[in-house]
Write an enzyme that holds these catalytic residues in place. Structure first.
Site, PDB file in Angstrom:
ATOM      1  N   CYS A   1       0.826  -1.210   0.000  1.00 35.26           N
ATOM      2  CA  CYS A   1       0.000   0.000   0.000  1.00 35.26           C
ATOM      3  C   CYS A   1       0.860   1.259   0.000  1.00 35.26           C
ATOM      4  O   CYS A   1       2.072   1.208   0.138  1.00 35.26           O
ATOM      5  CB  CYS A   1      -0.932  -0.005   1.202  1.00 35.26           C
ATOM      6  SG  CYS A   1      -0.040   0.172   2.772  1.00 35.26           S
TER       7      CYS A   1
ATOM      8  N   ALA B   1       3.106   1.816   2.928  1.00 34.87           N
ATOM      9  CA  ALA B   1       4.324   1.010   2.848  1.00 34.87           C
ATOM     10  C   ALA B   1       5.377   1.714   1.999  1.00 34.87           C
ATOM     11  O   ALA B   1       6.564   1.754   2.348  1.00 34.87           O
ATOM     12  CB  ALA B   1       4.015  -0.369   2.255  1.00 34.87           C
TER      13      ALA B   1
ATOM     14  N   ARG C   1      12.421  -5.164   6.006  1.00 34.93           N
ATOM     15  CA  ARG C   1      12.982  -4.901   4.677  1.00 34.93           C
ATOM     16  C   ARG C   1      14.499  -5.088   4.630  1.00 34.93           C
ATOM     17  O   ARG C   1      15.107  -5.047   3.586  1.00 34.93           O
ATOM     18  CB  ARG C   1      12.600  -3.488   4.255  1.00 34.93           C
ATOM     19  CG  ARG C   1      12.969  -3.105   2.846  1.00 34.93           C
ATOM     20  CD  ARG C   1      12.086  -1.960   2.439  1.00 34.93           C
ATOM     21  NE  ARG C   1      12.467  -1.269   1.225  1.00 34.93           N
ATOM     22  CZ  ARG C   1      13.019  -0.065   1.225  1.00 34.93           C
ATOM     23  NH1 ARG C   1      13.320   0.549   2.353  1.00 34.93           N
ATOM     24  NH2 ARG C   1      13.276   0.537   0.087  1.00 34.93           N
TER      25      ARG C   1
ATOM     26  N   HIS D   1       5.608   6.469  -2.616  1.00 38.79           N
ATOM     27  CA  HIS D   1       6.920   7.018  -2.989  1.00 38.79           C
ATOM     28  C   HIS D   1       6.780   8.489  -3.346  1.00 38.79           C
ATOM     29  O   HIS D   1       7.541   9.334  -2.903  1.00 38.79           O
ATOM     30  CB  HIS D   1       7.487   6.314  -4.227  1.00 38.79           C
ATOM     31  CG  HIS D   1       7.655   4.835  -4.090  1.00 38.79           C
ATOM     32  ND1 HIS D   1       7.511   3.987  -5.165  1.00 38.79           N
ATOM     33  CD2 HIS D   1       7.970   4.058  -3.033  1.00 38.79           C
ATOM     34  CE1 HIS D   1       7.730   2.748  -4.771  1.00 38.79           C
ATOM     35  NE2 HIS D   1       8.004   2.759  -3.478  1.00 38.79           N
TER      36      HIS D   1
HETATM   37 FE1  CFM Z   1      12.734   0.774  -5.898  1.00 38.83          FE
HETATM   38 FE2  CFM Z   1      12.312  -1.595  -6.095  1.00 38.83          FE
HETATM   39 FE3  CFM Z   1      10.831  -0.032  -4.505  1.00 38.83          FE
HETATM   40 FE4  CFM Z   1      13.401  -0.612  -3.906  1.00 38.83          FE
HETATM   41 FE5  CFM Z   1      12.592  -2.635  -2.294  1.00 38.83          FE
HETATM   42 FE6  CFM Z   1      11.493  -3.548  -4.499  1.00 38.83          FE
HETATM   43 FE7  CFM Z   1      10.068  -2.039  -2.919  1.00 38.83          FE
HETATM   44 MO1  CFM Z   1      10.705  -4.428  -2.162  1.00 38.83          MO
HETATM   45  S1  CFM Z   1      14.214  -0.828  -5.825  1.00 38.83           S
HETATM   46  S2  CFM Z   1      12.295   1.230  -3.828  1.00 38.83           S
HETATM   47  S3  CFM Z   1      14.384  -1.421  -2.157  1.00 38.83           S
HETATM   48  S4  CFM Z   1      10.923  -0.132  -6.630  1.00 38.83           S
HETATM   49  S5  CFM Z   1      12.750  -4.517  -3.123  1.00 38.83           S
HETATM   50  S6  CFM Z   1      12.093  -3.609  -6.667  1.00 38.83           S
HETATM   51  S7  CFM Z   1       9.445  -3.735  -3.960  1.00 38.83           S
HETATM   52  S8  CFM Z   1      10.906  -2.476  -1.029  1.00 38.83           S
HETATM   53  S9  CFM Z   1       9.019  -0.206  -3.253  1.00 38.83           S
END
Ligand code: CFM
Length: 540
Positions: A59, A62, A93, A193
């Site tokens: 989500c 997260a 994580r 993000h």
């Molecule tokens: Fe970028 Fe990723 Fe992500 Fe990531 Fe991660 Fe991920 Fe993630 Mo899991 S590089 S920031 S450190 S998109 S592994 S492939 S899914 S936490 S939101």
């Protein structure tokens, strides 16, 4: 080695969707695409998951709290919400940090929550939030406190921004800022993000103008130090004489963010999670950005070379060559040893928003082929390249996420290079402000699947029998019960680092162990022992 026969990609695509009801099949069909690197077919991405489908996604909360802000050690990350939202956000994580000394703060091992109860949901939780901020302040005296909204906060209308402003004023020496990153915002963690980028940009970046020195100053964006990746990248940069002003946000501090506008280049590892920050910093401060990739030995070498070329400094270029020449032979000798055992093996990668692309490099170095891959929450540009951005349909979900109006800072805007200089670098092959996406790097006939469902993963495994499947903890044990080893590419299981040269070696060895272990052939899943598995439903 006997050559394997793969099923026809179009047959596979049909198989994956044929059991769905027609409407679902139509929708999922648009997310399952047979790749052609020459023409790059469009992929449906960043839209809502169909309810009932077991998705890999997380989500918005997260993405904001866990992913972007989580790895910064000296911000107290306070979750405003029920305690359950924190259970799953506490250190799972494997993002690591290395405090500079005993004086350096590290709150990452703590778990801060307002522990919202029914009473607060009914009568409002702002008072409780203020008390929690005060309590955190009294105990830790942190430089900064971030407040993260979980779903009920948005539903009852608690104003985390007003509370943050009030408490920031009251306390005086603590930067306090809130995030409206309720889980339901957007369709995945990707929305979180963006929300995180906006608030860090608004409330933190640019607060400290101190020039901390260094000839070649960069920020590393979108590297979150999972399993120690950032440590290996830092080692390489330092060896080359490149100064990292700030990391967003692996092994980072709030002080780094405040000072980050003094860097002369932003390099992006994970385009999905942080391209917003790069664009906003370029508009406001004049810092250009460039995509890099430190996953894979060759891509690490290439990334170092590209950073050096951006600075157009002979000495730096020579130094980078020297470092590569020192590092690569060891990597090559490990490849030489392992390659005969891994060559021709099949990998599938379904991870996040960048790793499903980046890790194909490492598998390629082992002679392994990625036959199918996809992101959980990538956008079309992460698949097809940024050139499609003007054509991406803006829907109601994406409209929900604030786009900050950023303008050049009247005092601090200082273009690091003129447009002509940037054009010249681009003409020489340096892809400034560019990301080509995953698909140009994948073979014709490979299958790209966005937001893959559990059912589709199982079908794919049945049809291709890959030698390794890369995903996360939710998929791990089901896939392994099917007799296929699963490498977690989120947390790296217990391993890492996998970035840079030393990381590449770690990865080769881990993958060699996994794809060549005979134990997988001995596995018999419960549903293979009893073919007539029964499901029990309560019907009354
Ligand atoms: Fe970028 Fe990723 Fe992500 Fe990531 Fe991660 Fe991920 Fe993630 Mo899991 S590089 S920031 S450190 S998109 S592994 S492939 S899914 S936490 S939101």
């Amino acid at each position: 080695m006997e050559s394997r026969k793969y099923p026809e990609p179009s047959v596979v695509r049909e198989e994956l969707i044929k059991k769905y009801p027609p409407k679902v099949a139509k929708k999922r069909g648009k997310a399952i695409v047979i790749n052609d690197p020459e023409t790059i077919p469009p992929v449906q991405a960043n839209i809502r998951t169909i309810p009932g489908i077991i998705s890999q996604r997380g989500c918005s909360y997260a993405g904001c709290k866990g992913v972007v802000l989580g790895p910064t050690r000296d911000i107290v990350n306070l979750v405003h919400g029920p305690i359950g939202c924190s259970f799953y956000a506490w250190l799972t994580r494997r993002n690591q940090t290395r405090p500079d000394g005993p004086e350096d703060r590290n709150y990452m091992t703590y778990c801060f929550s307002t522990d919202m109860q029914e009473e607060h949901v009914v009568f409002g939780g702002e008072k409780k939030l203020k008390e929690a901020i005060q309590e955190a302040y009294d105990i830790f005296h942190p430089k900064a406190i971030g407040i993260f909204s979980t779903c009920p906060v948005g539903l009852i209308g608690d104003d985390v921004h007003a509370v943050s402003r009030e408490m920031k004023e009251k306390l005086g020496d603590c930067n306090i800022f809130g995030f409206s990153c309720e889980g339901y915002k957007g369709v995945s963690q990707s929305a979180g993000h963006h929300i995180a980028n906006n608030q860090v940009f608004k409330h933190v970046v640019g607060l400290d103008d101190t020039d901390k020195g260094g000839k070649f100053k960069i920020n590393m964006l979108g590297e979150y130090n999972i399993g120690g990746d950032a440590f290996e990248i830092e080692r390489l940069l330092e060896k080359c004489g490149i100064t990292m002003v700030a990391s967003f946000s692996g092994n980072s501090t709030v002080g780094q963010f405040e000072n980050s506008h003094t860097a002369d280049l932003n390099v992006i590892m994970c385009h999905r999670s942080i391209n917003y920050m790069a664009e906003m910093m370029e508009t406001k401060y004049g810092i250009p950005w460039m995509k890099v990739n430190f996953i894979g030995a060759q891509s690490s070498a290439k990334s170092l070379r590209r950073i050096a070329r951006y600075f157009e400094d002979e000495e730096l270029m020579a130094k980078v060559e020297q470092v590569i020449a020192e590092e690569l032979p060891v990597v090559q000798s490990v490849i030489n040893e392992i390659y005969p055992r891994t060559k021709g093996k099949l990998a599938m990668l379904f991870v996040g928003g960048s790793r499903a692309h980046h890790y194909q490099e490492l598998f390629g170095e082992l002679g392994m082929e990625t036959i199918s891959a996809g992101y959980e929450f990538g956008h079309r540009d992460d698949y097809e390249g940024r050139k499609v951005i003007p054509n991406i349909k803006v829907d109601a979900d994406s409209k929900n996420i604030e786009e900050l109006k950023v303008t050049a800072d009247p005092e601090k805007f200082k273009p690091r290079k003129t447009e002509e200089e940037l054009e010249k670098l681009k003409a020489e092959g340096l892809d400034i402000r560019e990301y080509e996406g995953m698909m140009p790097d994948m073979k014709k006939g490979s299958i790209v699947i966005d937001d893959i469902s559990h059912y589709e993963s199982e079908k794919l495994i049945e049809l291709y029998k890959p030698d390794i499947f890369c995903a996360g903890i939710k998929e791990k044990y089901v896939v392994q019960k099917m007799g296929v080893p699963l490498k977690q590419l989120h947390s790296y299981d217990y391993g890492g680092p996998y970035a840079g040269f030393k990381g590449a070696i770690n990865f080769y060895r881990d993958i060699d162990r996994m794809v060549n272990s005979r134990v997988w052939r001995l596995i018999q899943a419960p549903w293979e022992k009893t073919t007539e598995l029964e499901a029990n439903y309560v019907t009354q």
